[in-house]
Design an enzyme around this catalytic site. Sequence first.
Site, PDB file in Angstrom:
ATOM      1  N   LYS A  69       5.667  30.262 -91.360  1.00 37.95           N
ATOM      2  CA  LYS A  69       4.213  30.234 -91.310  1.00 37.95           C
ATOM      3  C   LYS A  69       3.567  30.950 -92.492  1.00 37.95           C
ATOM      4  O   LYS A  69       2.439  30.621 -92.876  1.00 37.95           O
ATOM      5  CB  LYS A  69       3.725  30.841 -89.996  1.00 37.95           C
ATOM      6  CG  LYS A  69       4.103  30.005 -88.783  1.00 37.95           C
ATOM      7  CD  LYS A  69       3.609  30.628 -87.493  1.00 37.95           C
ATOM      8  CE  LYS A  69       3.986  29.785 -86.292  1.00 37.95           C
ATOM      9  NZ  LYS A  69       3.526  30.385 -85.020  1.00 37.95           N
ATOM     10  N   LYS A  77       6.226  16.734 -81.534  1.00 35.21           N
ATOM     11  CA  LYS A  77       6.003  17.116 -80.140  1.00 35.21           C
ATOM     12  C   LYS A  77       4.517  17.113 -79.817  1.00 35.21           C
ATOM     13  O   LYS A  77       3.684  17.344 -80.683  1.00 35.21           O
ATOM     14  CB  LYS A  77       6.568  18.517 -79.880  1.00 35.21           C
ATOM     15  CG  LYS A  77       8.065  18.630 -79.956  1.00 35.21           C
ATOM     16  CD  LYS A  77       8.549  19.956 -79.392  1.00 35.21           C
ATOM     17  CE  LYS A  77       7.951  21.140 -80.114  1.00 35.21           C
ATOM     18  NZ  LYS A  77       8.477  22.431 -79.575  1.00 35.21           N
ATOM     19  N   LYS A 115      -0.565  21.853 -78.344  1.00 30.21           N
ATOM     20  CA  LYS A 115      -1.889  22.366 -77.987  1.00 30.21           C
ATOM     21  C   LYS A 115      -2.785  22.486 -79.202  1.00 30.21           C
ATOM     22  O   LYS A 115      -4.000  22.393 -79.109  1.00 30.21           O
ATOM     23  CB  LYS A 115      -1.765  23.754 -77.334  1.00 30.21           C
ATOM     24  CG  LYS A 115      -1.036  23.784 -76.008  1.00 30.21           C
ATOM     25  CD  LYS A 115      -1.190  25.119 -75.301  1.00 30.21           C
ATOM     26  CE  LYS A 115      -0.631  26.289 -76.066  1.00 30.21           C
ATOM     27  NZ  LYS A 115       0.845  26.245 -76.183  1.00 30.21           N
TER      28      LYS A 115
END
Length: 324
Positions: free
Chosen positions: A108, A192, A195
Site C-alpha cells: 500500500k 473479489k 467494500k
Amino acid sequence: MTRLSAITPSGHAHLGNHLGAIRRWANQGRPGDLYFVSDLHAMTVSYNPARLRVLSRELLAVLVAAGIEPDQVFVQSDLVRELGALSWILECACSYGEAARMTQFKQKSGTGEPVGTVRLGLLTYPVLMAADILLQGAAEVPVGDDQSQHVELARTLARRFNQTYGEVFTVPTAVMPPTAARVRDLVDPSRKMSKSTQDSVGVVFILDTADLIHRKIKRAVTDSVERMEYRPTEQPGLANLLEILSACTDVAPADLATQYPTYGALKSATAEAVVEELRPIREGAQSLLADPAELDRIRKAGAHRATERGAHRLSSALRLAGVA
C-alpha cells in the site's frame, strides 16, 4: 478459549462479507468468541469521518442482525483509550524493521504516492492489531493469508513482553478459517467483491433492496460461449454465479450447472436465492438502525464488556512496563 475476528468499515458490507465470514461467525461461533468493528483500522488511508461513523453503526447492526450474539460484539474505537495505551507499550517493544516488512504496508505504501504522504498509521496499524488481540486475551485469530503476518507480529510482541517484563499476554495463534465461497465482482470476475470498490455496479450489498439485487445480478458479466458448465478458469463470470448460488443453496456448482438451460435462468435463480439469503439480515439491520436507542444500548454494553475483559491485562502491562 477466546477466538477474535474483526471486519473493517471501509465501505458497506456486501454479499462476499456475508458468505465468506459473517454467516460463519453467526452459525459456527462458540461461546466466548468475539467479533468487532475495526473502525480505527479504516483510518490508515484517506477517509470521511462522518461516513466512517455511519458505516461503523451500520456494520454493527448487520453483525447483530446476522445472528451474532450482542454480548459478543463491540466497536473498536469505544476502547480507544485502552488500545492507545497498549499500542504505545507494544510499539516500544517493536522494531521499525518488524513493522516495515509487513507485506500490506509495502504494497500500500508503494502505490506511487510520494513517501511523505503515506500515513504513519499504515506502518503502525499491525501493532494496533496486536493490541486488539492481546488486550482481549484471544488465543485464536482466524485470518487469511494477507493477515497471517500481522498475527505473527502479535505473537512476537507478546512473547517479547512476557520474557522481558513478566507474563501478561496470551500468545495467540493464527488459524485458517474454513474455505468459504469465492465471491467475485459481478462486472469484473477477475477481482473479489470489495467494500471499497469505486464502482458498486458489480457489488451486492447486504442492505440492497430486492429489486436492486435482481438488477445487479441480471447485468452480471458472463460470456458468449453459452456453455452451461462449471469451469472457473475458462468461464469465470458464469462460475461466479454458480458459486454464489451454491453458497446460498448448498448444492455443488457443477450440479447447479446442469439444472439451468440458459444464463438468464441461472441469473434469475441466483438473484432470488441471494434476496432470500440476505432478507432477514437486511430487515433486522434496518430495524436496529431505525431504533438508535437500542443500537446504542448494544454498543455501550459491548464496549463495557470488552473494556472489562481487558482491564486486568492492561493494568498489569502498564505496571510491569514501569508506567503505572
